[in-house]
Design a protein around this motif. Structure first.
Motif, short mmCIF file in Angstrom:
data_model
loop_
_atom_site.label_atom_id
_atom_site.label_comp_id
_atom_site.label_asym_id
_atom_site.label_seq_id
_atom_site.Cartn_x
_atom_site.Cartn_y
_atom_site.Cartn_z
N SER A 62 -1.69 17.87 -14.92
CA SER A 62 -0.76 16.74 -14.77
C SER A 62 -0.12 16.78 -13.40
N SER A 63 0.46 17.92 -13.03
CA SER A 63 1.19 18.01 -11.78
C SER A 63 0.27 18.06 -10.56
N PHE A 64 -0.86 18.78 -10.63
CA PHE A 64 -1.72 18.95 -9.46
C PHE A 64 -2.33 17.62 -9.00
N PRO A 65 -3.02 16.86 -9.89
CA PRO A 65 -3.55 15.57 -9.42
C PRO A 65 -2.45 14.60 -9.00
N GLY A 66 -1.37 14.55 -9.79
CA GLY A 66 -0.30 13.61 -9.48
C GLY A 66 0.38 13.93 -8.17
N LEU A 67 0.65 15.23 -7.92
CA LEU A 67 1.37 15.60 -6.71
C LEU A 67 0.49 15.45 -5.47
N THR A 68 -0.77 15.90 -5.54
CA THR A 68 -1.64 15.75 -4.37
C THR A 68 -1.91 14.28 -4.07
N TYR A 69 -2.08 13.49 -5.12
CA TYR A 69 -2.27 12.04 -4.94
C TYR A 69 -1.05 11.41 -4.27
N GLN A 70 0.14 11.75 -4.76
CA GLN A 70 1.35 11.11 -4.24
C GLN A 70 1.76 11.66 -2.87
N LEU A 71 1.44 12.92 -2.58
CA LEU A 71 1.69 13.42 -1.23
C LEU A 71 0.77 12.71 -0.24
N GLY A 72 -0.46 12.46 -0.65
CA GLY A 72 -1.34 11.64 0.18
C GLY A 72 -0.78 10.25 0.36
N ASN A 73 -0.20 9.70 -0.71
CA ASN A 73 0.46 8.40 -0.64
C ASN A 73 1.62 8.43 0.34
N MET A 74 2.40 9.53 0.31
CA MET A 74 3.55 9.65 1.20
C MET A 74 3.13 9.64 2.66
N ILE A 75 2.08 10.42 2.97
CA ILE A 75 1.62 10.49 4.35
C ILE A 75 1.07 9.15 4.81
N SER A 76 0.39 8.46 3.90
CA SER A 76 -0.21 7.16 4.26
C SER A 76 0.74 5.99 4.02
N SER A 77 1.98 6.28 3.66
CA SER A 77 2.92 5.22 3.28
C SER A 77 3.13 4.13 4.33
N PRO A 78 3.05 4.44 5.64
CA PRO A 78 3.26 3.35 6.61
C PRO A 78 2.05 2.44 6.79
N SER A 79 0.99 2.60 5.98
CA SER A 79 -0.25 1.87 6.23
C SER A 79 -0.05 0.36 6.31
N ALA A 80 0.62 -0.22 5.30
CA ALA A 80 0.84 -1.67 5.31
C ALA A 80 1.74 -2.07 6.47
N GLN A 81 2.74 -1.24 6.76
CA GLN A 81 3.66 -1.53 7.85
C GLN A 81 2.93 -1.49 9.20
N ILE A 82 2.03 -0.52 9.35
CA ILE A 82 1.26 -0.41 10.60
C ILE A 82 0.36 -1.64 10.77
N VAL A 83 -0.35 -2.01 9.69
CA VAL A 83 -1.23 -3.17 9.76
C VAL A 83 -0.44 -4.42 10.12
N ASN A 84 0.70 -4.64 9.46
CA ASN A 84 1.52 -5.82 9.75
C ASN A 84 2.05 -5.81 11.18
N ALA A 85 2.52 -4.64 11.63
CA ALA A 85 3.10 -4.55 12.97
C ALA A 85 2.05 -4.82 14.05
N VAL A 86 0.87 -4.21 13.90
CA VAL A 86 -0.19 -4.43 14.89
C VAL A 86 -0.68 -5.87 14.84
N ALA A 87 -0.88 -6.39 13.63
CA ALA A 87 -1.39 -7.76 13.49
C ALA A 87 -0.41 -8.79 14.05
N GLU A 88 0.88 -8.58 13.81
CA GLU A 88 1.87 -9.54 14.28
C GLU A 88 2.10 -9.49 15.78
N SER A 89 1.60 -8.43 16.44
CA SER A 89 1.75 -8.32 17.90
C SER A 89 0.47 -8.67 18.64
N HIS A 90 -0.59 -8.98 17.91
CA HIS A 90 -1.85 -9.41 18.51
C HIS A 90 -2.30 -10.69 17.82
#
Length: 526
Positions: free
Chosen positions: A407-435
Motif C-alpha cells: 500500500s505505502s510503497f506504490p502509493g508513496l513512490t507514485y506520489q513522490l514522482g507526482n511531486m517532482i513532476s508537479s510543475p508540468s502543467a504550469q511549465i507547459v502553460n508558461a512556455v506556451a503563453e510566451s510563444h
C-alpha cells in the motif's frame, strides 16, 4: 512462469551490474529466476512465461469477493481522477472566473501534486498497518468536502489554499486502491486486472469531460462539475463503510488471536520493520521514484493542457473540445486494458518501452491536425499508447514492492514522482503563453501544440532509458505475505530474517511453489 531448468548467471548485485544485466535480459524472452532446492540452496535459471490465456477465462478466476475488492478500488481511483480533472479540463473557465491567467490557475495543479506525496506517506502507512478500509473511507469523504470548499472559495488565494489541502488527501487514494484491488487477484490475471484498474484514471477523466460538456461553457458552470465530483467521492466513501476489510488483514487478525503469528503487530514492530525495509530497499525506492517521475510528466504533459490546446490554438468551442477529450480518453481506457493484459506474457518492461516509443512516433500526428474529428482520432491513438504504458504500472509497482508494503510503497513512490513532476502543467502553460504560432484562421495563438510535442518527446526518451535498465519481478507471489510489523521479533530486538527471505518463507509453505525469482516469481520446484 514455467522453469526450463536452463542455468543462468546469478542475479547481479550493485547498481551498474544490475543495470547491465537488466539491459541484456530485456532481449531474452525468458525470465531470470532464482529457485531453491530441498536443501535451501538457491540457483539461478531461466523460466518461460506462460502463454496468454483467454481474457474471459482470466476474469472468471476472480471470486465474488475478489471482484468486490477490485470494483471498490476501481471506483475510488476513478473518483480520484474525476476530482483532479474537474480542475484541469476547466482551466479556461477558472481563469475567466478569477480574472487571472491560465498559468496562475495551473498553480493549483502544481500545489495539488506537490502535497499528494505527503498524503501517500500518511495514508499508505496507515493502510499497511491498520488495513485498507478506514484510511480509504476517510480519504474519499474528505475529498468530497474539499471539492465543496473549492466551490465556495471567494478569492483566488482561498482557491489555491483549498486545492493544496485537497492534494494532501488525494495522495492517499492510489496506494490503498491498487493494493486492495490487486493483492487477491490470481497471479496470471494480474496483468489484465492492472490494465483495467489503471484506466480508472482515464475513466474518471472521461466522466469529468462529460460533465464539462453537459454544463456548458459559461464562466460559472465549473461549479456544477465540482458538485458532481463531491457527490461521487462522498458516495464511494460511504459505500466503502459497508464492505469488509482486506482478506490479508482478516487472516492476520485470526493468526494473532490464535497465537500463530510469527511477530508482533505493535507500533514498535511496525516501525522497526519499516526501517529495515528502507535500509535494504532504498535503491529500489529511488529507482521507482525516478520511473514514476517520468511517468507523471508523461501523463500530465500529454493531457492536462490538451483541452486548453484545442480551445486556443485549434479554435474549437467548449463542446467540440470536450467531445475530443472524451474520445481521447476512451483510447486511453482501451489501450491501458489491452497492453496491461499483454504485459503478462510480453513482459512489463518490454510493453512499457514499446508503448512509449509508439507514442513518441505519433507526436506529429497528435498536434498538427485541424478540426474536431482529426484531433479526436489522433488523440485516441496517442492516449492508447500513453495509457497503454501506464496500464502496466499498478502491477509493476506492486510486484517491485516489498511484500508487506504494497500500500505505502506504490502509493508513496507514485506520489513522490507526482511531486517532482508537479510543475508540468504550469511549465507547459508558461512556455506556451510566451510563444506564439498561427492558428487555423491565421490569428496569433499560444503555442500549446509545439510545447507539448517537444516535452513529450523528451519524456518518452526518459521512460525508455529508465525502464530498460531497471528491474522486473513479473509474477511475484505476494498473496500470503504478512502485514508490516509481523515479520520481526521485537522482544528479541532482532529480525526474523531479512525481508526477501521472509517472502521466500511464505512462498515455500506447503502447497506453494518452492521458488522465486529476484522479485519472487514462483516457479514449480522439480
Amino acid at each position: 512462469m514455467e522453469s526450463t531448468h536452463e542455468p543462468a548467471d546469478p542475479v547481479a548485485k550493485g547498481v551498474l551490474a544490475t543495470a547491465k544485466q537488466s539491459w541484456h535480459d530485456l532481449f531474452n524472452f525468458k525470465q531470470r529466476v532464482v529457485v531453491t532446492n530441498e536443501l535451501g540452496e538457491p540457483r539461478a535459471e531461466w523460466a518461460r512465461p506462460v502463454p496468454l490465456r483467454n481474457p474471459i477465462s482470466l476474469l472468471a478466476q476472480l471470486s465474488g469477493r475478489d471482484w468486490l475488492f477490485f470494483i471498490v478500488g476501481f471506483a475510488a481511483w476513478s473518483a480520484d481522477a474525476f476530482d483532479f480533472h474537474a480542475l484541469s479540463i476547466q482551466q479556461v473557465k477558472l481563469a475567466k472566473y478569477y480574472n487571472t491567467s491560465k498559468t496562475d490557475v495551473s498553480t493549483a495543479i502544481t500545489l495539488t501534486l506537490l502535497l499528494r506525496s505527503v498524503g501517500a506517506a500518511m495514508f499508505g502507512l496507515a493502510g499497511d498497518k491498520w488495513g485498507r478500509k478506514w484510511p480509504m473511507v476517510l480519504n474519499m469523504i474528505v475529498l468530497g468536502v474539499l471539492q465543496i470548499a473549492t466551490i465556495y472559495s471567494a478569492t483566488f488565494s482561498q482557491f489555491l489554499a483549498v486545492r493544496a489541502l485537497f492534494g494532501l488527501f488525494m495522495g492517499g487514494v492510489y496506494g490503498n486502491a491498487i493494493a486492495m484491488a490487486l493483492e487477491n487477484s490470481p497471479a496470471d490475471a494480474r496483468g489484465l486486472m492492472s490494465g483495467i484498474l489503471q484506466q480508472g484514471y482515464s475513466f474518471g477523466y472521461v466522466c469529468a469531460a462529460c460533465a464539462n460538456l453537459g454544463v456548458g461553457g459559461s464562466d460559472e458552470s465549473w461549479k456544477t462539475v465540482f458538485w458532481i465530483a463531491a457527490g461521487i467521492s462522498i458516495g464511494i466513501g460511504l459505500i466503502r463503510c459497508f464492505f469488509p476489510e482486506s482478506q490479508q488483514f482478516i487472516e492476520a487478525r485470526k493468526a494473532r488471536k490464535a497465537g500463530t503469528a510469527q511477530g508482533g503487530h505493535t507500533a514498535s514492530a511496525f516501525w522497526k520493520e519499516t526501517k529495515m525495509m528502507l535500509a535494504q530497499e532504498w535503491k529500489l525506492c529511488i529507482y521507482c521514484i525516478i520511473l514514476m517521475t517520468w511517468f507523471n510528466f508523461y501523463s500530465h504533459t500529454s493531457q492536462d493542457s490538451y483541452t486548453t490546446f484545442m480551445l486556443t490554438q485549434k479554435e474549437l468551442d467548449n463542446s467540440g473540445a470536450s467531445r475530443a477529450s472524451i474520445l481521447m480518453k476512451a483510447g486511453a481506457c482501451v489501450g491501458g486494458t489491452i497492453l496491461g493484459y499483454a504485459s503478462q506474457w510480453f513482459g512489463r518492461r518490454r510493453t512499457i518501452i514499446l508503448a512509449a516509443l509508439v507514442s513518441g512516433a505519433l507526436i506529429p500526428a497528435w498536434i498538427l491536425p485541424e478540426g474536431e474529428r482529426s484531433l479526436s482520432a489522433t488523440g485516441f491513438f496517442m492516449q492508447f499508447f500513453v495509457q497503454g504504458a501506464w496500464g502496466v504500472i499498478p502491477i509493476h509497482l506492486n510486484e517491485l514492492s516489498p511484500p508487506a508494503y504494497r500500500s505505502s510503497f506504490p502509493g508513496l513512490t507514485y506520489q513522490l514522482g507526482n511531486m517532482i513532476s508537479s510543475p508540468s502543467a504550469q511549465i507547459v502553460n508558461a512556455v506556451a503563453e510566451s510563444h506564439f504560432v498561427k492558428s487555423r484562421s491565421g490569428a496569433r495563438a499560444e503555442a500549446y501544440g509545439p510545447t507539448m510535442g517537444v516535452a513529450t518527446a523528451i519524456i518518452v526518451l526518459g521512460i525508455v532509458v529508465t525502464t530498460a535498465f531497471g528491474p522486473e519481478k513479473r509474477g511475484r507471489e505476494f498473496e500470503k505475505a504478512l502485514p508490516a510489523g509481523m515479520n520481526v521479533v521485537v522482544d528479541q530486538g532482532s529480525k526474523l530474517d531479512d525481508l526477501e527471505k521472509a517472502d521466500t518463507r511464505e512462498a515455500n509453505k506447503p502447497g506453494m511453489a518452492e521458488a522465486e525469482d529476484v522479485g519472487g516469481v514462483a516457479v514449480e520446484k522439480k
